[in-house]
Motif scaffolding. Sequence first.
Motif, PDB file in Angstrom:
ATOM      1  N   VAL A 128      15.830  65.260   5.745  1.00 34.17           N
ATOM      2  CA  VAL A 128      16.552  63.996   5.962  1.00 34.17           C
ATOM      3  C   VAL A 128      15.611  62.815   5.814  1.00 34.17           C
ATOM      4  O   VAL A 128      15.891  61.864   5.055  1.00 34.17           O
ATOM      5  N   LEU A 129      14.479  62.854   6.516  1.00 34.86           N
ATOM      6  CA  LEU A 129      13.563  61.727   6.463  1.00 34.86           C
ATOM      7  C   LEU A 129      12.735  61.741   5.178  1.00 34.86           C
ATOM      8  O   LEU A 129      12.493  60.694   4.586  1.00 34.86           O
ATOM      9  N   SER A 130      12.315  62.907   4.760  1.00 37.56           N
ATOM     10  CA  SER A 130      11.455  62.985   3.571  1.00 37.56           C
ATOM     11  C   SER A 130      12.172  62.512   2.317  1.00 37.56           C
ATOM     12  O   SER A 130      11.553  61.934   1.414  1.00 37.56           O
ATOM     13  N   ASN A 131      13.464  62.712   2.245  1.00 35.60           N
ATOM     14  CA  ASN A 131      14.214  62.298   1.049  1.00 35.60           C
ATOM     15  C   ASN A 131      14.790  60.891   1.157  1.00 35.60           C
ATOM     16  O   ASN A 131      15.141  60.287   0.133  1.00 35.60           O
ATOM     17  N   ASN A 132      14.886  60.379   2.363  1.00 36.46           N
ATOM     18  CA  ASN A 132      15.624  59.124   2.537  1.00 36.46           C
ATOM     19  C   ASN A 132      14.761  57.961   2.994  1.00 36.46           C
ATOM     20  O   ASN A 132      14.962  56.826   2.558  1.00 36.46           O
ATOM     21  N   VAL A 148      18.836  56.719   6.843  1.00 39.79           N
ATOM     22  CA  VAL A 148      19.624  57.588   7.717  1.00 39.79           C
ATOM     23  C   VAL A 148      19.187  57.405   9.171  1.00 39.79           C
ATOM     24  O   VAL A 148      17.994  57.412   9.485  1.00 39.79           O
ATOM     25  N   GLY A 149      20.156  57.204  10.052  1.00 47.32           N
ATOM     26  CA  GLY A 149      19.889  57.078  11.475  1.00 47.32           C
ATOM     27  C   GLY A 149      19.512  55.691  11.935  1.00 47.32           C
ATOM     28  O   GLY A 149      19.360  55.460  13.138  1.00 47.32           O
ATOM     29  N   MET A 173      18.909  66.907  14.459  1.00 55.45           N
ATOM     30  CA  MET A 173      18.345  67.049  13.115  1.00 55.45           C
ATOM     31  C   MET A 173      17.277  68.141  13.024  1.00 55.45           C
ATOM     32  O   MET A 173      16.671  68.320  11.965  1.00 55.45           O
ATOM     33  N   ASP A 174      17.039  68.853  14.121  1.00 58.87           N
ATOM     34  CA  ASP A 174      16.057  69.948  14.149  1.00 58.87           C
ATOM     35  C   ASP A 174      14.650  69.492  13.776  1.00 58.87           C
ATOM     36  O   ASP A 174      13.871  70.253  13.199  1.00 58.87           O
ATOM     37  N   LEU A 175      14.316  68.282  14.126  1.00 53.00           N
ATOM     38  CA  LEU A 175      13.003  67.740  13.791  1.00 53.00           C
ATOM     39  C   LEU A 175      11.945  68.217  14.787  1.00 53.00           C
ATOM     40  O   LEU A 175      12.225  68.402  15.965  1.00 53.00           O
TER      41      LEU A 175
END
Length: 307
Positions: A38-42, A53-54, A72-74
Amino acid sequence: MGQCYVASLDVANVPNIITDQSALLALKAQISYDPRNVLSNNWSTGTFVCSWVGVTCDSRHQQVTALNLSYMDLVGTIPPHMGNLSFLVSLNIENNSFHGSLPNELSHLYNLQHLSFGFNSFNGEIPSWMGMLSKLQNLSLFGNSFTGTIPPSLSNISSLQVINLSYNQLLGSIPSSIFNIYSLQRIDLGDNMLSGPMPSIISNMSSLQIINLRSNNLSGPLPKDTFDNLPYLQLLRVSYNQFSGQLPSTLFNCKRLQYLSLSKNDFIGSIPSEIGNLIMLTVLSFADNNFEGMFSISVCKYPIDDT
């Protein structure tokens, strides 16, 4: 001849969207596991922060006001740079695997109203600087590995409505000052290792609706003067402790009680017939105590719940 003065402004010290971007990128750098990417792509410098996102931004000031990374299973830690999000009102990272201690710099989030860190792996003590978050309304730290005592400084937050510190490893007594927060609606301290008595409530707490002290090592009698000051109490959960003595008659003045859990304690005496005054009661649990005598029909009409 008049004199002219030129005022200069150090823009580097003025919080702006670039400051917010740097803080969020510092958080991204501390994420060691992002299974959904989620974070790496966005989260990248090639896109506007407010579209990440978020992230939610204030439309007027174009600064980050809310961050929601829940479920998000982070896996990662919270960097001190997060304290630079000066416009942040809501911070929710529930149900992830963030760990480590909370950086002192989070005390700079003076506009924060909602802090939700539930079900992560944070450890160490709950920092006393949380008492500096003067606008905080919701403090949710449940389901972590926090140790030490409950900081009395939390009572400095006059706007607090919800305190949820359940499912941690907290020790010591419950600060009586916590029950002086007149805006408090819910206090959840269940499933810790707290000891000592339940604090008395000596002034009217008309906002307080939920008290959950389940599964601790609390002892002594329930304070007699407390329940006259809780006119809107709906849930009282004190099961799985070491409370003793007789039930105070004032408990049955809480006419709005819907859930009353007293099981697994050392209460003695009889269940007063006044329990029939609790006409809104739907769940009653009193098993595994030292009560005497027969229970009246008015008591038995309530479903028994042993939680």
